[in-house]
Enzyme design. Structure first.
Site, PDB file in Angstrom:
ATOM      1  N   LYS A  16    -136.577 -31.610  53.509  1.00  0.00           N
ATOM      2  CA  LYS A  16    -135.493 -30.616  53.440  1.00  0.00           C
ATOM      3  C   LYS A  16    -134.154 -31.283  53.732  1.00  0.00           C
ATOM      4  O   LYS A  16    -133.158 -31.038  53.049  1.00  0.00           O
ATOM      5  CB  LYS A  16    -135.793 -29.466  54.421  1.00  0.00           C
ATOM      6  CG  LYS A  16    -136.948 -28.593  53.934  1.00  0.00           C
ATOM      7  CD  LYS A  16    -137.532 -27.680  55.006  1.00  0.00           C
ATOM      8  CE  LYS A  16    -138.819 -27.038  54.464  1.00  0.00           C
ATOM      9  NZ  LYS A  16    -139.580 -26.293  55.463  1.00  0.00           N
ATOM     10  N   GLN A  30    -138.888 -24.734  61.618  1.00  0.00           N
ATOM     11  CA  GLN A  30    -140.132 -25.164  60.964  1.00  0.00           C
ATOM     12  C   GLN A  30    -141.341 -24.578  61.706  1.00  0.00           C
ATOM     13  O   GLN A  30    -141.463 -24.726  62.915  1.00  0.00           O
ATOM     14  CB  GLN A  30    -140.204 -26.700  60.945  1.00  0.00           C
ATOM     15  CG  GLN A  30    -141.387 -27.252  60.181  1.00  0.00           C
ATOM     16  CD  GLN A  30    -141.327 -26.940  58.684  1.00  0.00           C
ATOM     17  OE1 GLN A  30    -140.284 -27.044  58.052  1.00  0.00           O
ATOM     18  NE2 GLN A  30    -142.451 -26.548  58.112  1.00  0.00           N
ATOM     19  N   ASP A  55    -134.875 -18.552  55.293  1.00  0.00           N
ATOM     20  CA  ASP A  55    -136.327 -18.555  55.059  1.00  0.00           C
ATOM     21  C   ASP A  55    -136.824 -17.160  54.665  1.00  0.00           C
ATOM     22  O   ASP A  55    -137.941 -17.015  54.166  1.00  0.00           O
ATOM     23  CB  ASP A  55    -137.043 -18.989  56.350  1.00  0.00           C
ATOM     24  CG  ASP A  55    -137.832 -20.267  56.165  1.00  0.00           C
ATOM     25  OD1 ASP A  55    -137.970 -20.713  55.005  1.00  0.00           O
ATOM     26  OD2 ASP A  55    -138.315 -20.810  57.172  1.00  0.00           O
TER      27      ASP A  55
END
Ligand code: NAP
Length: 295
Positions: free
Chosen positions: A54, A98, A121
């Site tokens: 990422k 994460q 997200d």
């Protein structure tokens, strides 16, 4: 029939080029650089790889990235304090924590501590609620990637029988909700199967579009699908290692046999996977434009 291969790698390349262009325009026309913060707690090797990708993608397309690597012993309070700082940092438009987090940290508490305007997200309850009622929202990256992959492959969802196998909050439930909306690129009749579904094959055989997201290698076999089905295989299962230590991956679908019956199919790797990360970048650009009143 041998299926057309739906290449996520190729579609992701196109969207990467488009996103690069958007980032460049933001900079030249408005003097704005989008910013993404990634937070990694602990030392799970797979999570390290995902975060590294990422960060690299941000660098490649011109997004400012801040990476926070925290020890596994980090407390919930400290993590929430970092989120509060990032929520108030105008240089940061998107925040990604994460998953999975260490067991002593409540994931849902952490997700809820992210400012919904920076929830790139798409897992915050506010984003989920907006998605379900069909209001503009950050859509979770893997499901949004699947929707775009279908659109760009000219696969019509309108009125289609879509069967999703798997009901996780990150793939199964959101893709079902997205494709159910009365909207372009959606408007499907959706069935969701899970581990308590009786006789899964009776459902999967009805599917015009079958989305497999179980995490069970080669579970969907040729006898479970009808001729001409479109297969989206989300499964990413490590089934071994090559002599030089590289992961060997298999999807949730028996690719070799099912591709002989399907009209189109995503491979693993090279299908849904490459779409997920570029959707994160695309959501970050969207968050930036929203923050500056540009959309
Ligand atoms: P998950 O949270 O483990 O959920 C799996 C779902 O599959 C659950 O709803 C489970 O049912 C259902 N299931 C498991 N075994 C089943 C069976 N035998 N029959 C019917 N349903 C069954 O997994 P996930 O996070 O959604 O991920 C699914 C797969 O997609 C994994 O391989 C993951 O690595 C992959 N993935 C790929 C990407 C990508 O970018 N390519 C992104 C995310 C995930 P219950 O709810 O009843 O337990």
């Amino acid at each position: 029939m041998t299926a057309k291969i739906i290449s996520g790698t190729e579609t992701a390349k196109q969207i990467t080029a488009e996103t690069c262009q958007e980032v460049a325009e933001l900079k030249t026309r408005h003097g704005i650089i989008p910013g993404l913060a990634t937070i990694l707690v602990g030392d799970d090797p797979a999570s390290h790889v995902y975060v590294g990708r990422k960060v690299k993608m941000c660098q490649d397309i011109g997004i400012h990235s801040e990476r926070y690597d925290m020890p596994a012993s980090t407390s919930e309070t400290d993590l929430i304090a970092l989120l509060a700082k990032l929520n108030n940092n105008p240089q940061i438009n998107g925040i990604l924590v994460q998953m999975p987090l260490p067991k002593h940290i409540d994931e849902s508490k952490i997700i809820s501590a992210i400012n919904p305007d920076k929830d790139v997200d798409g897992f915050h309850p506010t984003s989920v609620g907006r998605m379900v009622v069909g209001n503009p929202s950050f859509l979770p990256c893997t499901p949004r990637g699947i929707q775009i992959l279908l659109e760009r492959s000219n696969i019509k969802t309108d009125g289609a029988e879509v069967v999703v196998v798997g009901r996780s909050n990150i793939v199964g439930k959101p893709i079902a909700n997205i494709l159910l909306q009365k909207a372009q690129g959606a408007n499907a009749t959706v069935t969701i199967c899970h581990s308590a579904t009786r006789d899964i094959a009776t459902h999967t055989r009805r599917a015009d579009i079958l989305i497999a997201a179980m995490g069970k290698p080669n579970f969907i076999t040729a006898d479970m699908v009808k001729d001409g089905v479109v297969i989206i295989d989300v499964g990413t299962n490590e089934i071994g290692k090559t002599a030089d230590g590289k992961r060997i991956l298999a999807g949730d679908v028996d690719f070799a046999a099912v591709k002989e019956k399907a009209s189109a199919i995503t491979p693993v790797p090279g299908g849904v996977g490459p779409m997920t990360i570029i959707m994160l970048m695309s959501n970050t650009v969207k968050a930036t434009k929203m923050a500056h009143g540009l959309i």
